[in-house]
Scaffold this motif. Structure first.
Motif, PDB file in Angstrom:
ATOM      1  N   THR A  19      12.731  -7.181  22.776  1.00 12.78           N
ATOM      2  CA  THR A  19      13.990  -7.448  22.064  1.00 12.78           C
ATOM      3  C   THR A  19      14.947  -8.262  22.935  1.00 12.78           C
ATOM      4  O   THR A  19      16.114  -8.410  22.608  1.00 12.78           O
ATOM      5  N   GLY A  20      14.444  -8.765  24.069  1.00 13.72           N
ATOM      6  CA  GLY A  20      15.257  -9.664  24.890  1.00 13.72           C
ATOM      7  C   GLY A  20      16.048  -8.998  25.993  1.00 13.72           C
ATOM      8  O   GLY A  20      16.988  -9.568  26.530  1.00 13.72           O
ATOM      9  N   LYS A  21      15.638  -7.780  26.399  1.00 11.41           N
ATOM     10  CA  LYS A  21      16.405  -7.039  27.419  1.00 11.41           C
ATOM     11  C   LYS A  21      16.347  -7.729  28.783  1.00 11.41           C
ATOM     12  O   LYS A  21      17.364  -7.889  29.449  1.00 11.41           O
ATOM     13  N   SER A  22      15.145  -8.135  29.192  1.00 14.64           N
ATOM     14  CA  SER A  22      15.008  -8.765  30.516  1.00 14.64           C
ATOM     15  C   SER A  22      15.686 -10.133  30.552  1.00 14.64           C
ATOM     16  O   SER A  22      16.322 -10.496  31.539  1.00 14.64           O
ATOM     17  N   THR A  23      15.552 -10.897  29.464  1.00 18.39           N
ATOM     18  CA  THR A  23      16.199 -12.216  29.394  1.00 18.39           C
ATOM     19  C   THR A  23      17.710 -12.056  29.485  1.00 18.39           C
ATOM     20  O   THR A  23      18.403 -12.833  30.148  1.00 18.39           O
ATOM     21  N   LEU A  24      18.227 -11.028  28.829  1.00 22.35           N
ATOM     22  CA  LEU A  24      19.669 -10.754  28.852  1.00 22.35           C
ATOM     23  C   LEU A  24      20.114 -10.365  30.263  1.00 22.35           C
ATOM     24  O   LEU A  24      21.149 -10.829  30.760  1.00 22.35           O
ATOM     25  N   THR A  25      19.318  -9.532  30.927  1.00 19.75           N
ATOM     26  CA  THR A  25      19.620  -9.152  32.319  1.00 19.75           C
ATOM     27  C   THR A  25      19.731 -10.398  33.192  1.00 19.75           C
ATOM     28  O   THR A  25      20.689 -10.572  33.936  1.00 19.75           O
ATOM     29  N   ASN A  26      18.738 -11.289  33.087  1.00 20.47           N
ATOM     30  CA  ASN A  26      18.746 -12.511  33.895  1.00 20.47           C
ATOM     31  C   ASN A  26      19.954 -13.391  33.576  1.00 20.47           C
ATOM     32  O   ASN A  26      20.565 -13.977  34.467  1.00 20.47           O
ATOM     33  N   ALA A  27      20.312 -13.482  32.294  1.00 19.84           N
ATOM     34  CA  ALA A  27      21.443 -14.327  31.886  1.00 19.84           C
ATOM     35  C   ALA A  27      22.760 -13.790  32.447  1.00 19.84           C
ATOM     36  O   ALA A  27      23.620 -14.556  32.893  1.00 19.84           O
ATOM     37  N   LEU A  28      22.934 -12.477  32.429  1.00 23.57           N
ATOM     38  CA  LEU A  28      24.181 -11.879  32.925  1.00 23.57           C
ATOM     39  C   LEU A  28      24.291 -11.993  34.443  1.00 23.57           C
ATOM     40  O   LEU A  28      25.355 -12.253  34.984  1.00 23.57           O
ATOM     41  N   VAL A 153      29.849  -3.705  18.578  1.00 20.90           N
ATOM     42  CA  VAL A 153      28.609  -4.462  18.419  1.00 20.90           C
ATOM     43  C   VAL A 153      28.886  -5.927  18.766  1.00 20.90           C
ATOM     44  O   VAL A 153      29.820  -6.522  18.246  1.00 20.90           O
ATOM     45  N   VAL A 154      28.079  -6.484  19.685  1.00 20.68           N
ATOM     46  CA  VAL A 154      28.314  -7.852  20.172  1.00 20.68           C
ATOM     47  C   VAL A 154      27.075  -8.710  19.912  1.00 20.68           C
ATOM     48  O   VAL A 154      25.966  -8.322  20.283  1.00 20.68           O
ATOM     49  N   PRO A 155      27.257  -9.895  19.272  1.00 19.05           N
ATOM     50  CA  PRO A 155      26.119 -10.806  19.089  1.00 19.05           C
ATOM     51  C   PRO A 155      25.971 -11.731  20.306  1.00 19.05           C
ATOM     52  O   PRO A 155      26.968 -12.236  20.815  1.00 19.05           O
ATOM     53  N   VAL A 156      24.749 -11.933  20.801  1.00 19.25           N
ATOM     54  CA  VAL A 156      24.541 -12.843  21.942  1.00 19.25           C
ATOM     55  C   VAL A 156      23.253 -13.654  21.799  1.00 19.25           C
ATOM     56  O   VAL A 156      22.321 -13.250  21.108  1.00 19.25           O
ATOM     57  N   SER A 157      23.229 -14.790  22.509  1.00 20.47           N
ATOM     58  CA  SER A 157      21.970 -15.505  22.739  1.00 20.47           C
ATOM     59  C   SER A 157      21.851 -15.694  24.243  1.00 20.47           C
ATOM     60  O   SER A 157      22.586 -16.485  24.837  1.00 20.47           O
ATOM     61  N   ALA A 158      20.951 -14.943  24.860  1.00 17.96           N
ATOM     62  CA  ALA A 158      20.795 -15.022  26.317  1.00 17.96           C
ATOM     63  C   ALA A 158      20.207 -16.365  26.728  1.00 17.96           C
ATOM     64  O   ALA A 158      20.603 -16.941  27.740  1.00 17.96           O
ATOM     65  N   THR A 159      19.278 -16.898  25.925  1.00 24.97           N
ATOM     66  CA  THR A 159      18.643 -18.173  26.304  1.00 24.97           C
ATOM     67  C   THR A 159      19.632 -19.339  26.204  1.00 24.97           C
ATOM     68  O   THR A 159      19.594 -20.260  26.994  1.00 24.97           O
ATOM     69  N   LYS A 160      20.533 -19.287  25.252  1.00 27.12           N
ATOM     70  CA  LYS A 160      21.516 -20.377  25.085  1.00 27.12           C
ATOM     71  C   LYS A 160      22.850 -20.069  25.802  1.00 27.12           C
ATOM     72  O   LYS A 160      23.740 -20.900  25.847  1.00 27.12           O
ATOM     73  N   GLY A 161      22.996 -18.849  26.312  1.00 24.30           N
ATOM     74  CA  GLY A 161      24.231 -18.491  27.017  1.00 24.30           C
ATOM     75  C   GLY A 161      25.418 -18.247  26.087  1.00 24.30           C
ATOM     76  O   GLY A 161      26.560 -18.177  26.527  1.00 24.30           O
ATOM     77  N   GLU A 162      25.151 -18.098  24.776  1.00 27.04           N
ATOM     78  CA  GLU A 162      26.249 -17.878  23.820  1.00 27.04           C
ATOM     79  C   GLU A 162      26.734 -16.436  23.871  1.00 27.04           C
ATOM     80  O   GLU A 162      25.919 -15.501  23.832  1.00 27.04           O
ATOM     81  N   GLN A 163      28.036 -16.261  23.963  1.00 26.58           N
ATOM     82  CA  GLN A 163      28.683 -14.936  23.894  1.00 26.58           C
ATOM     83  C   GLN A 163      28.372 -14.038  25.095  1.00 26.58           C
ATOM     84  O   GLN A 163      28.696 -12.849  25.071  1.00 26.58           O
ATOM     85  N   VAL A 164      27.744 -14.599  26.131  1.00 23.40           N
ATOM     86  CA  VAL A 164      27.367 -13.781  27.287  1.00 23.40           C
ATOM     87  C   VAL A 164      28.616 -13.225  27.987  1.00 23.40           C
ATOM     88  O   VAL A 164      28.676 -12.049  28.337  1.00 23.40           O
ATOM     89  N   GLU A 165      29.638 -14.080  28.149  1.00 21.56           N
ATOM     90  CA  GLU A 165      30.870 -13.620  28.826  1.00 21.56           C
ATOM     91  C   GLU A 165      31.641 -12.619  27.965  1.00 21.56           C
ATOM     92  O   GLU A 165      32.288 -11.715  28.491  1.00 21.56           O
ATOM     93  N   VAL A 166      31.574 -12.799  26.642  1.00 23.17           N
ATOM     94  CA  VAL A 166      32.208 -11.822  25.738  1.00 23.17           C
ATOM     95  C   VAL A 166      31.564 -10.458  25.962  1.00 23.17           C
ATOM     96  O   VAL A 166      32.242  -9.429  26.063  1.00 23.17           O
TER      97      VAL A 166
END
Length: 305
Positions: A19-28, A153-166
Motif C-alpha cells: 500500500t506504499g508504506k516503504s515508499t512513503l517512508t523514503n519520501a518523508l 485523513v490525508v491524501p498523498v502521493s509519495a512518488t510525486k511528492g504531493e502533500q508530503v509536507e502536509v
C-alpha cells in the motif's frame, strides 16, 4: 500548549502489503532507507527512518505488513508488528486511492484498535497520482468512515511528492512537545549491515517470479576495509554476502544463465549501497540453499529473525 514548540515522536505506518508504506517512508526521510518492491511482504525488519524539520522530528518505524501468518516466519513478523504498535505515539493507516476498501483493510483497522486502543490514528490515502479527483474524494470519505470521526485523513502521493509536507505537519501536530531524539542529518538507526542486506534483497527480488519473495534471505558475512588503497583512490570496502533460498531450483533462478542475473543484482545493489555509505564497495555475492528455513526456528534465528 503553543504551536511553535518543537515536537517529536514515533510513527508507524500500517496497511495491507503493497500500500506504499516503504515508499512513503523514503519520501518523508528524503533518502532510501526502506526497500520497496512491487511485490507484497518485502519489508522484513522494522527500519527507523528519521524525518528532520525545523519544528519537529518524526521517527518512522517501518514494519512488515500485518497479515494472517502461514509460516513460523510469518508469525514472527506479526509479533514484531504488534510489539511496535503498542510502543509508538501514532499509527498511520495506509490505504491506496485506487483500490476499494476491502476485508484486509478492515481486519487491520480492527487489529490496530484492539492491540493499541490508546494510540492516535491518522488515515493516509496513498497513491493519489493513480486515481482521479472524484475517486480520491470518495476514498477520503470512505477512509474517514472506516476510522471514525476523530481521525484525520490525508491524501498523498509519495512518488510525486504531493502533500508530503502536509502529512508531516499533521503527524507533527499529534506529537507532544519534546526534544530531538537523533542529531540532525542522521537518517536511520539501522546498522549498516541490515541496510546492505535489505538493498541486496531488493535488487534480487526485482523481476523475479512470485514464488521467491518469502524464500529469500540475505546475510552479510563480512565487511573488510580494502588494504593498500592510495589517497587518490580513496577507501574501499569488501562486502561478502550470502543469499539464502529454500530450494535448489530457486538457486538457479537467482544466479541466472551463466551467472548473469547475480551479476546484475550485484551491480544494482552496489550502486544503492555506495550512495548510502558514501564510499566505494566491492560486492561479493554467493547463493546457498537452506532447506525450508522459514519453518525452522534454528535457521530463522541464524538468518536474523
Amino acid at each position: 500548549m503553543s504551536n511553535d514548540e518543537f515536537r517529536s515522536g514515533f510513527v508507524c505506518f500500517v496497511g495491507r502489503p503493497n500500500t506504499g508504506k516503504s515508499t512513503l517512508t523514503n519520501a518523508l526521510v528524503g533518502s532510501k532507507i526502506a526497500i520497496t518492491s512491487s511485490r507484497p511482504q518485502t519489508t522484513r525488519h522494522t527500519i527507523r527512518g528519521i524525518v528532520h524539520r525545523p519544528h519537529a522530528q518524526l521517527i518512522l518505524v517501518d514494519t512488515p505488513g500485518l497479515h494472517r501468518p502461514r509460516t513460523l516466519l510469518g508469525q514472527r513478523l506479526n509479533d514484531l508488528v504488534k510489539d511496535t504498535y503498542s510502543e509508538v505515539d501514532l499509527i498511520g493507516i495506509c490505504i491506496p486511492a485506487d483500490e476499494k476498501i476491502g476485508p484486509g483493510d478492515r481486519w487491520i483497522v480492527r487489529q490496530v484498535k484492539q492491540i493499541a486502543p490508546r494510540t492516535a490514528i491518522v488515515g493516509i490515502v496513498t497513491k493519489i497520482d493513480k486515481a482521479g479527483k472524484e475517486q480520491v474524494a470518495a476514498q477520503l470519505l470512505a477512509v474517514s468512515e472506516l476510522l471514525g470521526p476523530d481521525a484525520d485523513v490525508v491524501p498523498v502521493s509519495a512518488t510525486k511528492g504531493e502533500q508530503v509536507e502536509v502529512l508531516v505537519d499533521v503527524l507533527a501536530s499529534k506529537m507532544e512537545p519534546g526534544p530531538a531524539f537523533y542529531p540532525d542529518g542522521e537518517l536511520t538507526d539501522e546498522p549498516e549491515e541490515t541496510l546492505m542486506a535489505e538493498l541486496i534483497r531488493e535488487a534480487a527480488l526485482e523481476g523475479l517470479g512470485e514464488e521467491l519473495p518469502h524464500s529469500l534471505a540475505v546475510v552479510i558475512e563480512e565487511i573488510v576495509e580494502r588494504e593498500g588503497r592510495t589517497e587518490k583512490q580513496g577507501p574501499m570496502l569488501d562486502v561478502h554476502a550470502i543469499l539464502y533460498v529454500e530450494r535448489s531450483s530457486q538457486k538457479g533462478i537467482v544466479i541466472g544463465k551463466g551467472g548473469a542475473r547475480l551479476r546484475d543484482v550485484g551491480t544494482r545493489a552496489r550502486g544503492q549501497i555506495e550512495k548510502i555509505l558514501g564510499t566505494k564497495i566491492f560486492l561479493d555475492l554467493h547463493v546457498k540453499v537452506a532447506k525450508e528455513w522459514q519453518r525452522d526456528p534454528k535457521q530463522l534465528g541464524r538468518l536474523g529473525f
